[in-house]
Design a protein around this motif. Structure first.
Motif, PDB file in Angstrom:
ATOM      1  N   ILE A 187      -4.081  17.868  -0.944  1.00  0.00           N
ATOM      2  CA  ILE A 187      -3.784  17.633  -2.360  1.00  0.00           C
ATOM      3  C   ILE A 187      -3.481  18.963  -3.036  1.00  0.00           C
ATOM      4  O   ILE A 187      -2.723  19.028  -4.004  1.00  0.00           O
ATOM      5  N   ILE A 188      -4.090  20.040  -2.547  1.00  0.00           N
ATOM      6  CA  ILE A 188      -3.996  21.351  -3.172  1.00  0.00           C
ATOM      7  C   ILE A 188      -3.154  22.308  -2.328  1.00  0.00           C
ATOM      8  O   ILE A 188      -2.717  21.978  -1.241  1.00  0.00           O
ATOM      9  N   GLY A 189      -2.944  23.522  -2.874  1.00  0.00           N
ATOM     10  CA  GLY A 189      -2.236  24.578  -2.168  1.00  0.00           C
ATOM     11  C   GLY A 189      -0.753  24.605  -2.467  1.00  0.00           C
ATOM     12  O   GLY A 189      -0.126  23.575  -2.736  1.00  0.00           O
ATOM     13  N   PHE A 190      -0.169  25.798  -2.449  1.00  0.00           N
ATOM     14  CA  PHE A 190       1.265  26.072  -2.568  1.00  0.00           C
ATOM     15  C   PHE A 190       1.820  25.939  -3.983  1.00  0.00           C
ATOM     16  O   PHE A 190       2.554  26.814  -4.432  1.00  0.00           O
ATOM     17  N   ASN A 191       1.530  24.865  -4.700  1.00  0.00           N
ATOM     18  CA  ASN A 191       2.094  24.671  -6.033  1.00  0.00           C
ATOM     19  C   ASN A 191       1.041  24.884  -7.118  1.00  0.00           C
ATOM     20  O   ASN A 191      -0.125  25.146  -6.820  1.00  0.00           O
ATOM     21  N   GLY A 192       1.452  24.747  -8.377  1.00  0.00           N
ATOM     22  CA  GLY A 192       0.653  25.273  -9.472  1.00  0.00           C
ATOM     23  C   GLY A 192      -0.233  24.341 -10.253  1.00  0.00           C
ATOM     24  O   GLY A 192      -0.809  24.752 -11.262  1.00  0.00           O
ATOM     25  N   VAL A 210       0.846  -1.196   0.000  1.00  0.00           N
ATOM     26  CA  VAL A 210       0.000   0.000   0.000  1.00  0.00           C
ATOM     27  C   VAL A 210       0.880   1.244   0.000  1.00  0.00           C
ATOM     28  O   VAL A 210       1.726   1.420   0.890  1.00  0.00           O
ATOM     29  N   ALA A 211       0.697   2.096  -0.990  1.00  0.00           N
ATOM     30  CA  ALA A 211       1.419   3.372  -1.047  1.00  0.00           C
ATOM     31  C   ALA A 211       0.602   4.422  -0.304  1.00  0.00           C
ATOM     32  O   ALA A 211      -0.602   4.562  -0.534  1.00  0.00           O
ATOM     33  N   VAL A 212       1.270   5.158   0.582  1.00  0.00           N
ATOM     34  CA  VAL A 212       0.600   6.181   1.383  1.00  0.00           C
ATOM     35  C   VAL A 212       1.259   7.523   1.087  1.00  0.00           C
ATOM     36  O   VAL A 212       2.459   7.701   1.306  1.00  0.00           O
ATOM     37  N   LEU A 213       0.447   8.472   0.601  1.00  0.00           N
ATOM     38  CA  LEU A 213       0.938   9.783   0.204  1.00  0.00           C
ATOM     39  C   LEU A 213       0.246  10.865   1.021  1.00  0.00           C
ATOM     40  O   LEU A 213      -0.930  10.736   1.356  1.00  0.00           O
ATOM     41  N   SER A 214       0.970  11.939   1.301  1.00  0.00           N
ATOM     42  CA  SER A 214       0.380  13.075   2.002  1.00  0.00           C
ATOM     43  C   SER A 214       0.955  14.373   1.472  1.00  0.00           C
ATOM     44  O   SER A 214       2.057  14.395   0.902  1.00  0.00           O
ATOM     45  N   ASP A 215       0.211  15.447   1.655  1.00  0.00           N
ATOM     46  CA  ASP A 215       0.698  16.799   1.357  1.00  0.00           C
ATOM     47  C   ASP A 215       1.299  16.897  -0.048  1.00  0.00           C
ATOM     48  O   ASP A 215       2.445  17.300  -0.236  1.00  0.00           O
ATOM     49  N   ILE A 216       0.487  16.524  -1.020  1.00  0.00           N
ATOM     50  CA  ILE A 216       0.883  16.622  -2.431  1.00  0.00           C
ATOM     51  C   ILE A 216       1.007  18.080  -2.843  1.00  0.00           C
ATOM     52  O   ILE A 216       1.881  18.457  -3.626  1.00  0.00           O
ATOM     53  N   HIS A 217       0.110  18.895  -2.368  1.00  0.00           N
ATOM     54  CA  HIS A 217       0.144  20.350  -2.550  1.00  0.00           C
ATOM     55  C   HIS A 217       0.331  20.783  -4.001  1.00  0.00           C
ATOM     56  O   HIS A 217       1.192  21.615  -4.313  1.00  0.00           O
ATOM     57  N   ALA A 218      -0.503  20.219  -4.864  1.00  0.00           N
ATOM     58  CA  ALA A 218      -0.594  20.669  -6.261  1.00  0.00           C
ATOM     59  C   ALA A 218       0.725  20.583  -7.027  1.00  0.00           C
ATOM     60  O   ALA A 218       0.938  21.301  -8.006  1.00  0.00           O
ATOM     61  N   PHE A 229      -3.145  33.494   1.931  1.00  0.00           N
ATOM     62  CA  PHE A 229      -3.664  32.154   1.755  1.00  0.00           C
ATOM     63  C   PHE A 229      -5.080  32.172   1.193  1.00  0.00           C
ATOM     64  O   PHE A 229      -5.453  31.302   0.399  1.00  0.00           O
ATOM     65  N   THR A 230      -5.868  33.156   1.589  1.00  0.00           N
ATOM     66  CA  THR A 230      -7.212  33.274   1.020  1.00  0.00           C
ATOM     67  C   THR A 230      -7.123  33.532  -0.474  1.00  0.00           C
ATOM     68  O   THR A 230      -7.853  32.928  -1.269  1.00  0.00           O
ATOM     69  N   ALA A 231      -6.199  34.404  -0.880  1.00  0.00           N
ATOM     70  CA  ALA A 231      -6.003  34.678  -2.306  1.00  0.00           C
ATOM     71  C   ALA A 231      -5.520  33.431  -3.042  1.00  0.00           C
ATOM     72  O   ALA A 231      -5.933  33.152  -4.181  1.00  0.00           O
ATOM     73  N   MET A 232      -4.647  32.634  -2.386  1.00  0.00           N
ATOM     74  CA  MET A 232      -4.172  31.393  -2.997  1.00  0.00           C
ATOM     75  C   MET A 232      -5.337  30.440  -3.235  1.00  0.00           C
ATOM     76  O   MET A 232      -5.420  29.786  -4.282  1.00  0.00           O
ATOM     77  N   MET A 233      -6.256  30.360  -2.282  1.00  0.00           N
ATOM     78  CA  MET A 233      -7.407  29.482  -2.449  1.00  0.00           C
ATOM     79  C   MET A 233      -8.367  29.999  -3.515  1.00  0.00           C
ATOM     80  O   MET A 233      -9.001  29.215  -4.222  1.00  0.00           O
ATOM     81  N   ASP A 234      -8.459  31.307  -3.663  1.00  0.00           N
ATOM     82  CA  ASP A 234      -9.267  31.869  -4.751  1.00  0.00           C
ATOM     83  C   ASP A 234      -8.699  31.431  -6.097  1.00  0.00           C
ATOM     84  O   ASP A 234      -9.444  31.023  -6.997  1.00  0.00           O
ATOM     85  N   ARG A 235      -7.387  31.520  -6.242  1.00  0.00           N
ATOM     86  CA  ARG A 235      -6.748  31.102  -7.498  1.00  0.00           C
ATOM     87  C   ARG A 235      -6.868  29.592  -7.702  1.00  0.00           C
ATOM     88  O   ARG A 235      -7.069  29.120  -8.823  1.00  0.00           O
ATOM     89  N   THR A 236      -6.718  28.847  -6.616  1.00  0.00           N
ATOM     90  CA  THR A 236      -6.858  27.396  -6.713  1.00  0.00           C
ATOM     91  C   THR A 236      -8.247  27.010  -7.191  1.00  0.00           C
ATOM     92  O   THR A 236      -8.407  26.152  -8.072  1.00  0.00           O
TER      93      THR A 236
END
Length: 253
Positions: A37-42, A3-11, A78-85
């Protein structure tokens, strides 16, 4: 069963693709995601759609919660980042995020983004005292968690017994193995796929082999320059791209 376990992919699509390729090369049969899964990256859409299509279980991270609950961080950046996301996500991916929950069990394994102790308060398991509190909050042998972006293992000798931290020390091949003892309980952080903060820029994840009761922490190289170049899509400053190259916590977090 592996089983592969992944966390904090962050886009971070480049990191996710490299980790999934590595997991397949190591015969992973099932895939679990511990949130953020989201946030920080593009590349939020690529990452959410990949997880939604092929993962067996997914929990909600604080970044997914922040997307659904604007202003959760209390930081305008961070609010602006979530708007863009949100603008980069399809209706299908937004609907998938809404179906997630902060904690669940999969085949007897506890899955949570932050901690099984008050999971929706997004506390961090980063010390023996916080691990002791987390052990008291779940009943099984094994709990996977994320949120700190740092790989590591906490071990409880017997229920209510001594708790110790087992640091991740990686071999030259990018792996670190632990034998899971039947009379012990474990809290496991696989590290961050998309934004490691332990001074190692390589993507991190874990493989659980239930047949041998072995836990393997893995580090995987990926095209970090390509991922860093996309951070401008999120509206975050260049310091976040620089931190990605170094495997450090970006300034302001």
């Amino acid at each position: 069963m592996r089983v592969a376990v992944l966390s904090d992919i962050h886009a971070n699509a480049e990191a996710l693709e490299a980790v999934l390729a590595d997991a397949r090369a190591h015969a992973a049969e099932h895939y679990l995601c511990l949130g953020d899964i989201i946030g920080f990256n593009g590349d939020p859409e690529a990452c959410v759609s990949a997880v939604a299509a092929s993962f067996d279980a997914v929990v909600r991270g604080n970044h997914e919660q922040a997307l659904l609950q604007r202003g959760l961080f209390g930081v305008p950046l961070f609010t602006a980042m979530m708007d863009r996301t949100t603008a980069m996500l399809s209706a299908e991916s937004l609907a998938f995020i809404r179906t997630t929950v902060p904690q669940l069990q999969w085949q007897g394994i506890e899955l949570v983004h932050a901690s099984p102790h008050r999971p929706e308060q997004w506390g961090r398991i980063n010390s023996v005292p916080t691990a002791r509190t987390a052990f008291a909050a779940f009943a099984g042998q094994l709990c996977f968690f994320g949120h700190t972006h740092r790989a590591g293992v906490f071990k409880e000798q017997t229920p209510g017994g001594t708790v110790s931290m087992l640091p991740a020390v990686y071999r030259p091949d990018g792996s670190c193995e632990f034998a899971l003892e039947a009379d012990c309980r474990y809290l496991v952080n696989p590290g961050s796929v998309g934004q490691p903060r332990d001074f190692d820029w390589r993507a991190a994840y874990a493989i659980l082999d239930t047949a041998t009761q072995t836990l393997i922490l893995r580090r995987v190289e990926y095209d970090v320059a390509a991922a860093a170049a996309k951070i401008s899509r999120t509206g975050l400053p260049a310091s976040f791209a620089a931190a990605l190259h170094k495997g450090t916590t970006p300034a302001g977090l």
